[in-house]
Design a protein around this motif. Structure first.
Motif, PDB file in Angstrom:
ATOM      1  N   ALA A  14       0.815  -1.216   0.000  1.00  0.00           N
ATOM      2  CA  ALA A  14       0.000   0.000   0.000  1.00  0.00           C
ATOM      3  C   ALA A  14       0.851   1.269   0.000  1.00  0.00           C
ATOM      4  O   ALA A  14       0.354   2.350  -0.331  1.00  0.00           O
ATOM      5  N   ARG A  15       2.126   1.150   0.371  1.00  0.00           N
ATOM      6  CA  ARG A  15       3.009   2.331   0.392  1.00  0.00           C
ATOM      7  C   ARG A  15       3.550   2.670  -0.995  1.00  0.00           C
ATOM      8  O   ARG A  15       4.167   3.727  -1.176  1.00  0.00           O
ATOM      9  N   TYR A  16       3.365   1.784  -1.959  1.00  0.00           N
ATOM     10  CA  TYR A  16       3.990   1.939  -3.274  1.00  0.00           C
ATOM     11  C   TYR A  16       2.927   2.130  -4.350  1.00  0.00           C
ATOM     12  O   TYR A  16       1.769   1.749  -4.169  1.00  0.00           O
ATOM     13  N   ASP A  17       3.338   2.719  -5.471  1.00  0.00           N
ATOM     14  CA  ASP A  17       2.340   3.017  -6.503  1.00  0.00           C
ATOM     15  C   ASP A  17       2.420   2.110  -7.723  1.00  0.00           C
ATOM     16  O   ASP A  17       1.681   2.324  -8.690  1.00  0.00           O
ATOM     17  N   ARG A  53      -5.268 -12.525  -5.317  1.00  0.00           N
ATOM     18  CA  ARG A  53      -6.475 -11.717  -5.159  1.00  0.00           C
ATOM     19  C   ARG A  53      -6.126 -10.229  -5.204  1.00  0.00           C
ATOM     20  O   ARG A  53      -5.224  -9.776  -4.495  1.00  0.00           O
ATOM     21  N   PRO A  54      -6.855  -9.448  -6.017  1.00  0.00           N
ATOM     22  CA  PRO A  54      -6.634  -7.997  -6.015  1.00  0.00           C
ATOM     23  C   PRO A  54      -6.935  -7.413  -4.645  1.00  0.00           C
ATOM     24  O   PRO A  54      -7.889  -7.817  -3.981  1.00  0.00           O
ATOM     25  N   ARG A  64      -5.958  -1.479  -6.406  1.00  0.00           N
ATOM     26  CA  ARG A  64      -6.926  -0.429  -6.745  1.00  0.00           C
ATOM     27  C   ARG A  64      -6.330   0.968  -6.616  1.00  0.00           C
ATOM     28  O   ARG A  64      -6.768   1.894  -7.303  1.00  0.00           O
ATOM     29  N   LYS A  65      -5.335   1.139  -5.751  1.00  0.00           N
ATOM     30  CA  LYS A  65      -4.710   2.449  -5.555  1.00  0.00           C
ATOM     31  C   LYS A  65      -3.509   2.671  -6.459  1.00  0.00           C
ATOM     32  O   LYS A  65      -3.042   3.802  -6.611  1.00  0.00           O
TER      33      LYS A  65
END
Length: 231
Positions: free
Chosen positions: A24-27, A36-37, A42-43
């Protein structure tokens, strides 16, 4: 007193570990078949999606995704994993057709990524293969590859420079399976002046402390996290 100690212990347990990779810290993330997504997908602004494999003797394309992705916002890369450079006739045109179908569905398709563990001593032959593949790809699609950390330590500079004239990026893998490869710092001490645009591939929940000087490398383009299902 016991209540206060318990509260401190709970606070300590909840403290974030700065060296643990949290997607979640990375793009940018890799999404493999069967994973599983999550919110990280999603971000993400860029998602590398495994679409299929070229494998076997004789080699053939084996699709791994049932449904076509429909994600108009992130940049998408279609990933083909392979264990051979002896691709079957028609593979190039088939992959271009798949890229075109992804784009026609409304996705922002950046290009193709080839996931192949090219041996450091075989980089020149790999460049021959990639040159043919690049010629078959329309210019609207970029070409990305995965790479080994050993390339930075023992790769032939001439072969690496040649790759730089063919591919748009290489994503250096720092993990094996679910675990970060120990001693990665030594490899990255030799990354100074690496001649290709590169990203660093991390594994979700692995260990990572950014080596000194990495962020200052002119060709460093950030990170990609390989997602895993929770055990």
């Amino acid at each position: 007193m016991w209540v206060a100690l318990a509260a401190l212990a709970m606070a300590g347990c909840g403290k974030a570990d700065p060296d643990r990779v949290e997607a979640a810290r990375y793009d940018s993330v890799w999404l493999w078949a069967g994973v599983r997504p999550t919110d990280a997908v999603r971000k993400a602004s860029t998602v590398y999606i495994l679409d299929g494999e070229i494998r076997g003797r004789p080699a053939r394309f084996a699709p791994l995704r049932i449904a076509m992705p429909k994600a108009p916002n992130p940049h998408l890369w279609l990933v083909v994993r392979t264990d051979t450079l002896d691709w079957p006739a028609g593979a190039h045109s088939d992959i271009v057709a798949r890229l075109d179908r992804w784009a026609a569905a409304g996705n922002r398709v950046d290009g193709l990524q080839v996931d192949f563990d090219a041996a450091t001593r075989g980089l020149d032959g790999y460049a021959d293969f990639l040159s043919r593949l690049r010629s078959a790809l329309p210019r609207r699609y970029k070409l990305s590859i995965t790479g080994l950390m050993d390339w930075s330590a023992n790769g032939d500079p001439a072969a690496l420079k040649r790759l730089g004239g063919i591919v748009d990026e290489v994503v250096i893998q720092t993990y094996q399976g679910r675990t970060t490869i120990p001693g990665y710092e030594a490899y990255f001490r030799r990354m100074k002046g690496f001649p290709l645009p590169f990203k660093v591939g991390l594994v979700d929940n692995g260990r990572w402390h950014e080596p000194a000087g990495l962020a200052d490398e002119p060709n460093f383009r950030g990170y990609v996290v390989f997602l895993l299902n929770d055990r």
